[in-house]
Design a protein around this motif. Structure first.
Motif, PDB file in Angstrom:
ATOM      1  N   UNK A 206       0.822  -1.324   0.040  1.00 33.85           N
ATOM      2  CA  UNK A 206       0.059   0.061  -0.098  1.00 33.85           C
ATOM      3  C   UNK A 206       0.915   1.098  -0.090  1.00 33.85           C
ATOM      4  N   UNK A 207       0.551   2.230  -0.870  1.00 34.74           N
ATOM      5  CA  UNK A 207       1.615   3.305  -1.060  1.00 34.74           C
ATOM      6  C   UNK A 207       0.509   4.664  -0.754  1.00 34.74           C
ATOM      7  N   UNK A 208       1.071   5.657   0.096  1.00 30.47           N
ATOM      8  CA  UNK A 208       0.387   6.853   0.257  1.00 30.47           C
ATOM      9  C   UNK A 208       1.477   7.993   0.062  1.00 30.47           C
ATOM     10  N   UNK A 209       1.109   9.181  -0.285  1.00 26.37           N
ATOM     11  CA  UNK A 209       2.110  10.233  -0.623  1.00 26.37           C
ATOM     12  C   UNK A 209       1.495  11.436  -0.011  1.00 26.37           C
ATOM     13  N   UNK A 210       2.331  11.964   0.711  1.00 24.18           N
ATOM     14  CA  UNK A 210       1.811  13.330   1.616  1.00 24.18           C
ATOM     15  C   UNK A 210       2.785  14.537   1.299  1.00 24.18           C
ATOM     16  N   UNK A 211       2.374  15.636   1.398  1.00 26.79           N
ATOM     17  CA  UNK A 211       3.096  16.846   1.304  1.00 26.79           C
ATOM     18  C   UNK A 211       3.272  17.479   2.487  1.00 26.79           C
ATOM     19  N   UNK A 212       4.448  17.515   3.013  1.00 30.86           N
ATOM     20  CA  UNK A 212       4.787  18.130   4.464  1.00 30.86           C
ATOM     21  C   UNK A 212       5.073  19.675   4.043  1.00 30.86           C
ATOM     22  N   UNK A 213       3.996  20.374   4.454  1.00 30.06           N
ATOM     23  CA  UNK A 213       4.308  21.737   4.252  1.00 30.06           C
ATOM     24  C   UNK A 213       4.795  22.758   5.427  1.00 30.06           C
ATOM     25  N   UNK A 214       5.851  23.339   5.747  1.00 32.63           N
ATOM     26  CA  UNK A 214       6.088  23.652   6.986  1.00 32.63           C
ATOM     27  C   UNK A 214       5.481  25.178   7.067  1.00 32.63           C
ATOM     28  N   UNK A 215       5.118  25.800   6.043  1.00 32.09           N
ATOM     29  CA  UNK A 215       4.339  26.960   6.203  1.00 32.09           C
ATOM     30  C   UNK A 215       3.032  26.987   6.926  1.00 32.09           C
ATOM     31  N   UNK A 216       2.229  25.766   6.607  1.00 28.90           N
ATOM     32  CA  UNK A 216       1.079  25.521   7.069  1.00 28.90           C
ATOM     33  C   UNK A 216       1.171  24.562   8.300  1.00 28.90           C
ATOM     34  N   UNK A 217       0.022  24.030   8.965  1.00 30.66           N
ATOM     35  CA  UNK A 217       0.381  22.882   9.789  1.00 30.66           C
ATOM     36  C   UNK A 217       0.792  21.628   9.133  1.00 30.66           C
TER      37      UNK A 217
ATOM     38  N   UNK B 111      15.031  19.342   6.280  1.00 31.11           N
ATOM     39  CA  UNK B 111      15.813  18.170   7.196  1.00 31.11           C
ATOM     40  C   UNK B 111      16.674  18.793   8.038  1.00 31.11           C
ATOM     41  N   UNK B 112      17.059  20.027   8.223  1.00 28.59           N
ATOM     42  CA  UNK B 112      17.796  20.458   9.339  1.00 28.59           C
ATOM     43  C   UNK B 112      16.842  20.720  10.560  1.00 28.59           C
ATOM     44  N   UNK B 113      15.520  20.758  10.526  1.00 22.22           N
ATOM     45  CA  UNK B 113      14.711  20.953  11.636  1.00 22.22           C
ATOM     46  C   UNK B 113      14.458  19.534  12.245  1.00 22.22           C
ATOM     47  N   UNK B 114      14.726  19.540  13.347  1.00 24.90           N
ATOM     48  CA  UNK B 114      14.505  18.069  14.164  1.00 24.90           C
ATOM     49  C   UNK B 114      13.092  17.776  14.445  1.00 24.90           C
ATOM     50  N   UNK B 115      12.206  18.776  14.511  1.00 23.68           N
ATOM     51  CA  UNK B 115      10.694  18.610  14.546  1.00 23.68           C
ATOM     52  C   UNK B 115      10.049  17.932  13.409  1.00 23.68           C
TER      53      UNK B 115
END
Length: 65
Positions: A2-13, A36-40
């Motif tokens: 099963x494959x899912x794709x997500x966009x991690x947008x640091x400007x919003x939640x 990638x430098x952001x540990x969170x």
């Protein structure tokens, strides 16, 4: 498989829309070095996929769609 794709947008939640999946075994991450430098980023993704191995690399451009 099963494959899912997500966009991690640091400007919003960035976690909004990512559904927690306790069975996920592997997560591929692509993004800029600044992200990638952001540990969170890793902390948030690991909370959503606690059993998964995280594999990431930076890109010369953004990969999505």
């Amino acid at each position: 498989m099963k494959i899912n794709q997500y966009l991690y947008d640091s400007k919003t939640n960035p976690i909004e829309g990512i559904i927690q999946n306790l069975d996920t075994q592997l997560v591929f991450l692509f993004g800029s070095r600044e992200v990638f430098e952001k540990k969170e980023v890793f902390k948030n993704i690991k909370e959503k996929f606690p059993k998964a191995f995280l594999f990431g690399c930076t890109t010369s451009g953004e990969i999505f769609q």
